[in-house]
Design a protein around this motif. Structure first.
Motif, PDB file in Angstrom:
ATOM      1  N   UNK A  74       0.844  -1.332   0.056  1.00 44.10           N
ATOM      2  CA  UNK A  74      -0.032   0.015   0.054  1.00 44.10           C
ATOM      3  C   UNK A  74       0.878   1.329   0.015  1.00 44.10           C
ATOM      4  N   UNK A  75       1.088   1.719   1.368  1.00 47.66           N
ATOM      5  CA  UNK A  75       2.324   2.803   1.372  1.00 47.66           C
ATOM      6  C   UNK A  75       3.489   1.791   1.580  1.00 47.66           C
ATOM      7  N   UNK A  76       4.663   2.331   1.431  1.00 47.95           N
ATOM      8  CA  UNK A  76       5.956   1.469   1.603  1.00 47.95           C
ATOM      9  C   UNK A  76       5.714   1.017   3.066  1.00 47.95           C
ATOM     10  N   UNK A  77       5.935  -0.532   3.248  1.00 46.67           N
ATOM     11  CA  UNK A  77       6.046  -0.914   4.397  1.00 46.67           C
ATOM     12  C   UNK A  77       4.987  -1.629   4.986  1.00 46.67           C
ATOM     13  N   UNK A  78       3.889  -1.507   4.116  1.00 44.80           N
ATOM     14  CA  UNK A  78       2.448  -2.007   4.552  1.00 44.80           C
ATOM     15  C   UNK A  78       1.903  -2.891   3.527  1.00 44.80           C
ATOM     16  N   UNK A  80      -1.032  -4.082   0.823  1.00 39.13           N
ATOM     17  CA  UNK A  80      -2.246  -3.663   0.131  1.00 39.13           C
ATOM     18  C   UNK A  80      -3.318  -4.014   0.445  1.00 39.13           C
ATOM     19  N   UNK A  81      -4.192  -3.291   0.843  1.00 38.78           N
ATOM     20  CA  UNK A  81      -5.785  -3.473   1.353  1.00 38.78           C
ATOM     21  C   UNK A  81      -6.659  -4.330   0.521  1.00 38.78           C
ATOM     22  N   UNK A  82      -6.309  -4.178  -0.956  1.00 37.72           N
ATOM     23  CA  UNK A  82      -7.216  -5.094  -1.757  1.00 37.72           C
ATOM     24  C   UNK A  82      -6.565  -6.511  -1.926  1.00 37.72           C
ATOM     25  N   UNK A  83      -5.293  -6.792  -1.323  1.00 36.35           N
ATOM     26  CA  UNK A  83      -4.897  -7.981  -1.291  1.00 36.35           C
ATOM     27  C   UNK A  83      -5.322  -8.605   0.021  1.00 36.35           C
ATOM     28  N   UNK A  84      -5.604  -7.878   1.158  1.00 36.05           N
ATOM     29  CA  UNK A  84      -6.329  -8.201   2.500  1.00 36.05           C
ATOM     30  C   UNK A  84      -7.637  -8.786   1.972  1.00 36.05           C
ATOM     31  N   UNK A  85      -8.417  -8.051   1.220  1.00 35.22           N
ATOM     32  CA  UNK A  85      -9.780  -8.119   1.032  1.00 35.22           C
ATOM     33  C   UNK A  85      -9.688  -9.397   0.155  1.00 35.22           C
ATOM     34  N   UNK A 130       1.921  -5.126   8.402  1.00 36.20           N
ATOM     35  CA  UNK A 130       3.175  -5.020   8.136  1.00 36.20           C
ATOM     36  C   UNK A 130       3.617  -5.905   6.759  1.00 36.20           C
ATOM     37  N   UNK A 131       4.370  -5.114   5.908  1.00 38.63           N
ATOM     38  CA  UNK A 131       4.616  -6.089   4.689  1.00 38.63           C
ATOM     39  C   UNK A 131       5.787  -6.709   4.931  1.00 38.63           C
ATOM     40  N   UNK A 132       5.900  -8.072   4.953  1.00 38.72           N
ATOM     41  CA  UNK A 132       7.102  -9.125   5.216  1.00 38.72           C
ATOM     42  C   UNK A 132       6.831 -10.349   5.824  1.00 38.72           C
ATOM     43  N   UNK A 133       6.211 -10.175   7.158  1.00 38.89           N
ATOM     44  CA  UNK A 133       5.641 -11.379   7.783  1.00 38.89           C
ATOM     45  C   UNK A 133       4.665 -12.348   7.164  1.00 38.89           C
ATOM     46  N   UNK A 134       4.628 -13.476   7.336  1.00 38.25           N
ATOM     47  CA  UNK A 134       3.626 -14.501   6.980  1.00 38.25           C
ATOM     48  C   UNK A 134       2.145 -13.864   7.422  1.00 38.25           C
TER      49      UNK A 134
ATOM     50  N   UNK B  39       3.313   3.758  -4.525  1.00 42.31           N
ATOM     51  CA  UNK B  39       3.688   2.355  -4.601  1.00 42.31           C
ATOM     52  C   UNK B  39       2.626   1.500  -4.417  1.00 42.31           C
ATOM     53  N   UNK B  40       1.346   1.753  -4.250  1.00 44.11           N
ATOM     54  CA  UNK B  40       0.240   1.084  -3.902  1.00 44.11           C
ATOM     55  C   UNK B  40       0.131   0.183  -5.172  1.00 44.11           C
ATOM     56  N   UNK B  41      -0.125  -1.197  -5.084  1.00 45.92           N
ATOM     57  CA  UNK B  41      -0.469  -2.166  -5.919  1.00 45.92           C
ATOM     58  C   UNK B  41      -1.524  -1.841  -6.621  1.00 45.92           C
ATOM     59  N   UNK B  42      -2.531  -1.250  -6.275  1.00 41.92           N
ATOM     60  CA  UNK B  42      -3.825  -0.985  -6.937  1.00 41.92           C
ATOM     61  C   UNK B  42      -3.732   0.167  -7.799  1.00 41.92           C
TER      62      UNK B  42
END
Lengths: 180, 180
Positions: A74-78, A80-85, A130-134, B39-42
């Protein structure tokens, strides 16, 4: 209607799944999807561009683990909400299918196949993920009535719940099945 | 904080946008995102793996056009619900930002930058969305109060509304901005 149930040997031979992954885990809900409805970008084993999420029972809950790619930002380091959805969506429809089989005391490779689509999706983003962890997505069946299954879920990173989801899933109409 | 606003010449030179596309259209909401939150994926122009959706005002409504790829499938012939959620999500946060600038009577390249993230996302899937046609997502600002903007939207294919969305967007906290 194509044959229901997995043909794992063929999938391994075709490279759809690496053999090592198969050896390391039991079959997921999605592994039982009939081949003509296994193209979903989020969870279909036949979609080579997709996320290919895999969901399992863990007692009364369902669970899915997924590690986003660096570009799922989403913003760097986090994340993307669309992936979470998307993760919540596919894990929930998979859970709905598994719950419907379980409620009928049927194995997931029995006929006729039960496959669900999303009628509505709600996601509350509680904090940046956070972007990185499983990520761990856990689902609970809130309601199962006729062709409708309601699944609530959490999405966590490193043990912290970052999002909550609620999906109303409905059993796929027979006329949506195609020759694939 | 990196410089706000577009530096189109640089983006064209770097290949982030083909010059032809720039020449053919006006700037989208997303083109004004500061580079450190693009950088947002969407919707980020800096995410070369992403969807790179682009949203515009059309009177009081916002509009976005997007043609899914063949792999963005649910069951064969229909669009993946997670993609639909992603399109509604990013179009709505973009609309929220544009609405916040407009409410302040500011141009989108003025400082400080306004960027929104999703607090909650709701999608009702009214009917299967055919895969193939260009999709039209239209947003309306239902509420704009302080750091919160609520956007309702429709997603249509060939003039038929296939999904409805509602996004609560909140202005991004300053501490989420990074050096990118």
């Amino acid at each position: 209607m194509a044959p229901a149930g997995p043909s794992m040997a063929r999938r391994i031979a075709s490279g759809l799944y690496p053999a090592k992954e198969i050896e390391m885990s039991r079959l997921a809900f999605q592994d039982y999807y009939p081949e003509d409805v296994a193209h979903c970008y989020g969870c279909g084993y036949k979609n080579e561009h997709g996320l290919r999420i895999r969901s399992f029972w863990d007692g009364q809950e369902s669970v899915c683990y997924y590690t986003p790619s660096p570009h799922h930002t989403a913003v760097p380091g986090y994340v993307y909400g669309g992936l979470i959805a998307s993760l919540i969506d596919c894990h929930s429809t998979g859970t709905a299918a598994a719950a419907a089989y379980r409620a009928s005391d049927r194995s997931m490779d029995s006929e006729p196949p039960l496959r669900f689509v999303t009628a509505s999706l709600h996601v509350d983003y509680l904090r940046p993920t956070p972007l990185g962890p499983m990520l761990e997505i856990r689902g609970v069946v809130d309601e199962l009535k006729g062709r409708k299954v309601v699944v609530s879920s959490t999405l966590s990173a490193e043990g912290v719940v970052c999002a909550r989801g609620r999906v109303v899933a409905v059993q796929i109409p027979a006329d949506l099945f195609s020759a694939g």
